[in-house]
Design an enzyme around this catalytic site. Structure first.
Site, PDB file in Angstrom:
ATOM      1  CD  GLU A 235      -2.871  -1.072   2.019  1.00 49.96           C
ATOM      2  OE1 GLU A 235      -2.723  -0.570   3.237  1.00 49.96           O
ATOM      3  OE2 GLU A 235      -4.117  -1.531   1.829  1.00 49.96           O
TER       4      GLU A 235
ATOM      5  CD  GLU B 291      -4.151  -6.103   2.546  1.00 52.71           C
ATOM      6  OE1 GLU B 291      -5.080  -5.601   2.901  1.00 52.71           O
ATOM      7  OE2 GLU B 291      -2.862  -6.058   2.532  1.00 52.71           O
TER       8      GLU B 291
END
Ligand code: BG6
Length: 472
Positions: free
Chosen positions: A175, A369
């Protein structure tokens, strides 16, 4: 059948939230060893040292360190094709800046990879999932220091060489865009510097991460052509709150702030949007000779991303309406329901963003995810009935199916988050569970750490066995 042969079904984790064994095997502390527990309403706090008498949930996490054989057997039973995990940098280099790696740490992951091989599970390795060694945060101000590019690169050279026969898929930074959401400490291990704006610190640190990522990709392409190296984008995906022209512009601006990171890692240069963003924030990136060339040479092979929710962008956002789930002040979307932690559930949004990303970059995509954080109840007979989780996952898998079969998206795989329960990154809670396997541990650190299969375990096993056909 929509899902191609060889589609990488599996689950995802991160060392800091799952592995535990924080002071075993010669490991040094990382910044997540010094973060307190929190809750949906109480923010977690990063400390610069480990304090006596404070409970740090990530120290033991859910103890993959001592349970990896059992856990991998469970993954094997579900039929996982891949397992996303991160390597704890401070397990390999306890301080982060050493020359010589910690052999015990290297051996641990080698044993894990060997175990995965037994079940034909392909590791997907995040090189850094928020786990910068604490020493580098304290001594160098983390990624604000350019020195971290070299320390990271040395770590990468070490793990690439050691694991070249076990690992093919790598992600450079988890991320990476999250460094620019609020405080850059979690993703960048850096703090504000006197006389320098927080934006300057943030975007300079991000520049160093881009360089580190590009060097990594370059190394892989030159020396390990069998590797595929991807970027990882945090799914902060925005919808316009209304069709008001200013909301549309706000929506575009908010999404550009995330695409900034993809542009740098996939296209390899600061484009007009990037320059405009930096200018609007008064940021001037300190470049050195060769940086621009390196960024162009080190563009990634694929894009991976997390997807949990969408967020509404509005020029008149009222902070009182802030979603607990995203940490960003935004009005609720009236067409969606939200999880107990305020994350708005939007499977169709995933289709929108799969298309958006594919259209922009024409690179293979990987959902690494996704999932539902929920409170699960362990019954007296050792069962967990989690139909809500199955519903959530089913709807997202249906959308991926359509994105492949109707939109022609090149999707490599799907690893749902926290496949075996782990500590929440956002709140530090144990009760916010995502897994197919329940781990007996509570928010205060009590519990046997015993594993129990949830109903979703058998469901996911069927999904994988049918390559996404049987979703009932
Ligand atoms: C992603 C992170 O942001 O979301 C994970 O990469 C994290 O580390 C996951 O666990 C879910 O968020 P949370 O706060 O529910 O754990």
């Amino acid at each position: 059948m929509a899902f191609p042969k060889g589609f990488l079904w599996g689950g995802a984790s991160a060392a800091n939230q799952y592995e535990g064994g924080w002071d075993e095997g010669g490991r040094g502390p990382c910044i997540f060893d010094a973060i307190t527990a929190g809750s949906a309403t109480q923010k977690r706090e990063f400390h610069s040292e480990i304090k006596e008498g404070v409970y740090y949930p990530n120290h033991t996490a859910t103890d993959f360190y001592h349970h990896y054989k059992e856990d991998i057997a469970l993954m094997g039973e579900m039929g996982f094709k891949t397992f996303r995990m991160s390597i704890g940098w401070s397990r390999i280099f306890p301080r982060g800046d050493e020359e010589t790696p910690n052999e015990e740490g290297l051996k641990f992951y080698e044993d894990v990879f060997k175990e995965l091989k037994k079940y034909d599970i392909e590791p997907l390795v995040t090189i850094l999932h928020y786990e910068t060694p604490l020493y580098l945060a304290n001594e160098y101000n983390g990624w604000y220091s350019r020195k971290l590019v070299d320390f990271y690169y040395h770590y990468v050279e070490t793990i690439f060489e050691r694991y070249k026969d076990y690992v093919k898929y790598w992600l450079t930074f988890n991320e990476i865009n999250c460094i620019a959401i609020g405080d850059p400490y979690m993703a960048g291990a850096c703090k504000k510097v006197d006389g320098v704006s927080l934006d300057q610190v943030t975007y300079q640190a991000a520049h160093h991460q881009f360089l580190a990522s590009a060097k990594t990709v370059k190394l892989a392409h030159e020396k390990y052509p069998q590797f595929k190296v991807g970027m990882m984008l945090g799914g902060l995906f925005f919808y316009p709150n209304t069709c008001h022209p200013l909301d549309m512009l706000e929506f575009q601006k908010m999404n550009y702030q995330q695409f900034y990171f993809c542009d740098l890692q996939c296209r390899g240069y600061y484009n007009n949007h990037a320059k405009a963003l930096l200018k609007s924030k008064g940021v001037v990136i300190q470049m050195e000779d060769g940086d621009e060339e390196l960024l162009r040479q080190g563009t990634v092979d694929f894009i991976s991303f997390s997807y949990y929710m969408t967020i509404n962008a509005s020029v008149s956002a009222n902070p009182e309406l802030a979603l607990a789930g995203s940490g960003i002040a935004s009005p609720r979307n009236p067409y969606l329901t939200a999880t107990d932690w305020g994350m708005e559930i939007n499977p169709e949004g995933m289709r929108y963003f799969l298309n958006e990303l594919y259209d922009r970059y024409q690179l293979p995509l990987f959902v690494v995810e996704n999932g539902l954080g929920a409170v699960d109840e362990l019954t007296e007979d050792g069962k967990v009935h989690d139909p809500y989780r199955i519903d959530y996952l089913r709807e997202h898998i249906k959308v991926m199916d359509k994105a492949i079969s109707e939109d022609g998206i090149d999707l490599m795989g799907y690893t749902s988050w926290g496949c075996i329960d782990c500590i929440s990154a956002g709140t530090g809670e144990m009760k916010k569970r995502y897994g197919y396997v329940y781990v007996d541990r509570d928010d205060l650190g009590n519990g046997s750490l015993k594993r129990y299969k949830k109903d979703s375990f058998d469901w996911y096993k069927k999904v994988i066995a049918s390559n996404g056909e049987d979703l009932d």
